[in-house]
Write a protein that holds these residues in place. Structure first.
Motif, PDB file in Angstrom:
ATOM      1  N   GLN A 119      62.222 108.808 -22.071  1.00 26.49           N
ATOM      2  CA  GLN A 119      61.578 108.276 -20.866  1.00 26.49           C
ATOM      3  C   GLN A 119      60.055 108.305 -20.990  1.00 26.49           C
ATOM      4  O   GLN A 119      59.380 107.356 -20.606  1.00 26.49           O
ATOM      5  CB  GLN A 119      62.022 109.055 -19.630  1.00 26.49           C
ATOM      6  CG  GLN A 119      63.460 108.850 -19.241  1.00 26.49           C
ATOM      7  CD  GLN A 119      63.744 107.435 -18.784  1.00 26.49           C
ATOM      8  OE1 GLN A 119      62.882 106.741 -18.264  1.00 26.49           O
ATOM      9  NE2 GLN A 119      64.972 107.001 -18.994  1.00 26.49           N
ATOM     10  N   ARG A 167      63.422 117.038 -30.885  1.00 29.27           N
ATOM     11  CA  ARG A 167      64.052 117.163 -29.571  1.00 29.27           C
ATOM     12  C   ARG A 167      65.576 117.231 -29.688  1.00 29.27           C
ATOM     13  O   ARG A 167      66.230 117.910 -28.921  1.00 29.27           O
ATOM     14  CB  ARG A 167      63.673 115.983 -28.682  1.00 29.27           C
ATOM     15  CG  ARG A 167      62.216 115.919 -28.315  1.00 29.27           C
ATOM     16  CD  ARG A 167      61.822 117.143 -27.473  1.00 29.27           C
ATOM     17  NE  ARG A 167      60.488 116.994 -26.962  1.00 29.27           N
ATOM     18  CZ  ARG A 167      59.424 117.604 -27.442  1.00 29.27           C
ATOM     19  NH1 ARG A 167      59.537 118.403 -28.479  1.00 29.27           N
ATOM     20  NH2 ARG A 167      58.244 117.422 -26.916  1.00 29.27           N
ATOM     21  N   THR A 222      69.493 116.242 -22.718  1.00 30.31           N
ATOM     22  CA  THR A 222      68.465 116.164 -21.676  1.00 30.31           C
ATOM     23  C   THR A 222      67.074 116.120 -22.295  1.00 30.31           C
ATOM     24  O   THR A 222      66.206 115.365 -21.839  1.00 30.31           O
ATOM     25  CB  THR A 222      68.590 117.353 -20.718  1.00 30.31           C
ATOM     26  OG1 THR A 222      69.909 117.368 -20.174  1.00 30.31           O
ATOM     27  CG2 THR A 222      67.579 117.268 -19.591  1.00 30.31           C
ATOM     28  N   GLU A 264      66.632 112.648 -23.652  1.00 29.81           N
ATOM     29  CA  GLU A 264      66.455 111.699 -22.554  1.00 29.81           C
ATOM     30  C   GLU A 264      65.041 111.781 -21.969  1.00 29.81           C
ATOM     31  O   GLU A 264      64.399 110.751 -21.740  1.00 29.81           O
ATOM     32  CB  GLU A 264      67.477 111.968 -21.454  1.00 29.81           C
ATOM     33  CG  GLU A 264      67.334 111.042 -20.269  1.00 29.81           C
ATOM     34  CD  GLU A 264      68.273 111.395 -19.130  1.00 29.81           C
ATOM     35  OE1 GLU A 264      68.350 110.602 -18.189  1.00 29.81           O
ATOM     36  OE2 GLU A 264      68.912 112.453 -19.177  1.00 29.81           O
ATOM     37  N   ASN A 265      64.545 112.984 -21.743  1.00 32.13           N
ATOM     38  CA  ASN A 265      63.194 113.147 -21.192  1.00 32.13           C
ATOM     39  C   ASN A 265      62.139 112.613 -22.157  1.00 32.13           C
ATOM     40  O   ASN A 265      61.173 111.968 -21.737  1.00 32.13           O
ATOM     41  CB  ASN A 265      62.930 114.610 -20.860  1.00 32.13           C
ATOM     42  CG  ASN A 265      63.775 115.095 -19.704  1.00 32.13           C
ATOM     43  OD1 ASN A 265      64.273 114.314 -18.911  1.00 32.13           O
ATOM     44  ND2 ASN A 265      63.961 116.395 -19.623  1.00 32.13           N
ATOM     45  N   THR A 266      62.310 112.879 -23.452  1.00 31.12           N
ATOM     46  CA  THR A 266      61.368 112.374 -24.449  1.00 31.12           C
ATOM     47  C   THR A 266      61.408 110.858 -24.500  1.00 31.12           C
ATOM     48  O   THR A 266      60.366 110.202 -24.576  1.00 31.12           O
ATOM     49  CB  THR A 266      61.692 112.968 -25.832  1.00 31.12           C
ATOM     50  OG1 THR A 266      61.693 114.384 -25.737  1.00 31.12           O
ATOM     51  CG2 THR A 266      60.678 112.528 -26.873  1.00 31.12           C
TER      52      THR A 266
END
Length: 119
Positions: free
Chosen positions: A67, A11, A60, A63-65
């Motif tokens: 979360q 990521r 981003t 961050e999404n991973t």
């Protein structure tokens, strides 16, 4: 099967190339024209964006991973327990005695084990 460190590294380099690959002549030319080369090895065209924009895209993605990984570690439904006596349910002379059995004050139920919330 992919480990968590491998997933985070993938990521992190989603839209930008790793440093060694990012300083190649090809990547420097594509950076000049705003073409993002990434995909882990830095050879795939990922979109149109200058290096500062691709850093935001990678941030981003991380961050999404993060979360999603954090949500997978925790139980979505919190445990709830029965209410604690407030001290006003008895008289001063009884020194904290509780009525026998369920009463209207606690909703008619006895709370011996944690109960799940309704949300």
């Amino acid at each position: 099967m992919q480990t968590t460190p491998q997933l985070m590294e993938q990521r992190f380099f989603s839209y930008t190339a790793p440093f060694a690959r990012g300083v190649s002549l090809t990547n420097q030319i594509t950076d000049l024209f705003g073409i993002a080369m990434g995909g882990g090895d830095g050879t795939k065209v990922m979109g149109f964006g200058f290096p500062d924009q691709t850093i935001i895209w990678d941030g981003t993605a991380v961050e999404n991973t993060y979360q999603v990984l954090l949500q997978q570690q925790s139980d979505p439904m919190p445990w709830r327990t029965g209410d604690v006596s407030n001290g006003y349910s008895g008289s001063l002379g009884s020194a904290g005695s509780q009525p026998d059995g369920p009463s209207w004050q606690d909703g008619g139920a006895s709370y011996s084990a944690p109960v799940r919330g309704l949300w």
